[in-house]
Design an enzyme around this catalytic site. Structure first.
Site, PDB file in Angstrom:
ATOM      1  N   HIS A 179       0.842  -1.219   0.118  1.00 26.35           N
ATOM      2  CA  HIS A 179       0.002  -0.100   0.195  1.00 26.35           C
ATOM      3  C   HIS A 179       0.943   1.122   0.100  1.00 26.35           C
ATOM      4  CE1 HIS A 179      -3.348  -2.562   0.743  1.00 26.35           C
ATOM      5  NE2 HIS A 179      -2.601  -3.296   1.899  1.00 26.35           N
ATOM      6  N   ASP A 222      -0.574  -4.519   5.092  1.00 26.22           N
ATOM      7  CA  ASP A 222      -2.127  -4.681   5.465  1.00 26.22           C
ATOM      8  C   ASP A 222      -2.085  -4.643   6.921  1.00 26.22           C
ATOM      9  OD1 ASP A 222      -2.900  -5.162   2.995  1.00 26.22           O
ATOM     10  OD2 ASP A 222      -2.633  -7.189   3.032  1.00 26.22           O
ATOM     11  N   GLU A 253       9.804 -10.245  24.150  1.00 28.82           N
ATOM     12  CA  GLU A 253      10.287 -11.672  24.081  1.00 28.82           C
ATOM     13  C   GLU A 253       9.103 -12.562  23.618  1.00 28.82           C
ATOM     14  OE1 GLU A 253      10.656 -13.808  27.812  1.00 28.82           O
ATOM     15  OE2 GLU A 253      10.785 -11.780  28.993  1.00 28.82           O
ATOM     16  N   CYS A 311      19.368   1.648  12.553  1.00 33.80           N
ATOM     17  CA  CYS A 311      19.532   1.358  11.065  1.00 33.80           C
ATOM     18  C   CYS A 311      20.562   0.560  10.495  1.00 33.80           C
ATOM     19  CB  CYS A 311      19.123   2.820  10.144  1.00 33.80           C
ATOM     20  SG  CYS A 311      17.624   3.632  10.579  1.00 33.80           S
TER      21      CYS A 311
END
Length: 338
Positions: free
Chosen positions: A18, A56, A97, A123
């Site tokens: 999307h 989704d 966890e 990152c």
């Protein structure tokens, strides 16, 4: 560390289905933008992020990481039962966890001999995962390793837009959280192996890492919120990147003109342009995806590499520089020989 015996046997990514455009976000934030008198289109005009992808609703990080893992295993032509290591490197995670890696392993049906854990380093984590796997492969401890990453930004968007539309939000609060609206969703996986098992496959040569952890407060996030000092993050991030690049030139014998592709962690237009200008890189050697996919966190570098592969832009013998940086601050620059 420089590796002699590590190959990339499989690589695959999945784009989230999307598209959410910056124009749509600006329309939803218009009451706050008007109230605060903000006329600059930061997302489109400054960050250069026209759109980003979302999954989704209800999909977890482990779900999309599993999809990418299956695709990478198919690309490598091996069964999950051969894996000796599975590392998940996602910023996104299902739970505190168990590890997301454990859930992916369960989904794949790996053998009980497979070591599994998460690596978290903002990152930079995927390249960290490659490094850990490569060290085990180099020593002959395992035959195959799988590094996976599934990033889900749906919740961040929902909660951030909700907060920024509050009637009492200040301009500073608005700017502090705006970078969260450049994030994107995506998934990627890489199968690594000992070179003798895939002698014709691309070689992972390794790289160098530098840190500037005194700047650990410039970007702080959790599952539904991220607060960023974008100006200082760019300034100090580039200082660290220059230090790391200098070390990579020595350790890996880099000469900018001799490298065929530069896979740069995709944050935004200013970040990418700063890398290109600072290191004297030919822009034609930098594939950018931030404009349509946003910042996909640690999945960004391997997704770009996978897209280059998918588009047939990599040929035998190409030298590819991986330039990764993560809040913290940490930076790794590594090389793949295709």
């Amino acid at each position: 560390m420089i590796f002699q015996n590590v190959s990339i046997a499989g690589l695959a990514h999945i784009d989230a289905p999307h598209t959410l455009t910056s124009d749509e976000i600006n329309a939803r934030l218009k009451p706050t933008l008007d109230r605060l008198g903000i006329r600059t289109d930061v997302l489109n005009d400054i960050a250069g992020v026209r759109a980003r992808r979302l999954w989704d609703n209800g999909l977890e990080a482990s779900d999309v990481a599993t999809l990418a893992a299956k695709k990478a295993l198919d690309d490598a032509g091996i069964d999950a039962s051969k894996l000796g290591l599975l590392v998940n490197t996602s910023v996104s995670r299902d739970y505190l966890e168990p590890s997301t890696a454990s859930i992916v392993c369960g989904n794949l049906g790996v053998g009980d001999h497979c070591m599994t854990f998460d690596i978290a380093n903002a990152c930079l984590a995927f390249i960290n995962g490659m490094d850990v796997a490569a060290r085990m492969l180099e020593r002959g401890e395992i035959d195959y390793a799988l590094v996976v990453d599934g990033e889900t930004a749906n919740l961040v968007y929902e909660k951030t837009i909700e907060r920024l539309n509050a009637s009492d939000v200040t301009e500073q609060q608005f700017r502090d959280e705006l970078a969260a609206l450049t994030l994107g969703c995506g998934a990627v996986a890489m199968v690594m192996t000992r070179r003798e098992l895939a002698p014709e496959a691309p070689r992972y040569k390794g790289g160098v890492t530098r840190s500037a952890t005194e700047w650990n407060k410039l970007c702080r996030g959790n599952l539904d919120r991220m607060v960023t000092d974008t100006r200082m993050l760019l300034i100090e991030g580039m200082k660290l990147a220059n230090k790391t690049f200098a070390a990579a030139k020595i350790a890996l014998g880099w000469a900018v003109d001799e490298l065929d592709q530069f896979v740069i962690h995709q944050v935004s237009r200013p970040h990418t342009q700063a890398f290109i200008k600072s290191f004297g890189i030919d822009p034609q050697k930098v594939m950018t995806i931030f404009n349509e996919h946003g910042n996909i966190g640690p999945a960004s570098v391997p997704i770009v590499l996978s897209k280059l592969k998918e588009l047939g832009k990599l040929k035998k013998g190409d030298r590819i520089a991986l330039l990764g940086i993560g809040s913290g601050l940490n930076c790794t620059m590594a090389e793949v020989e295709w």
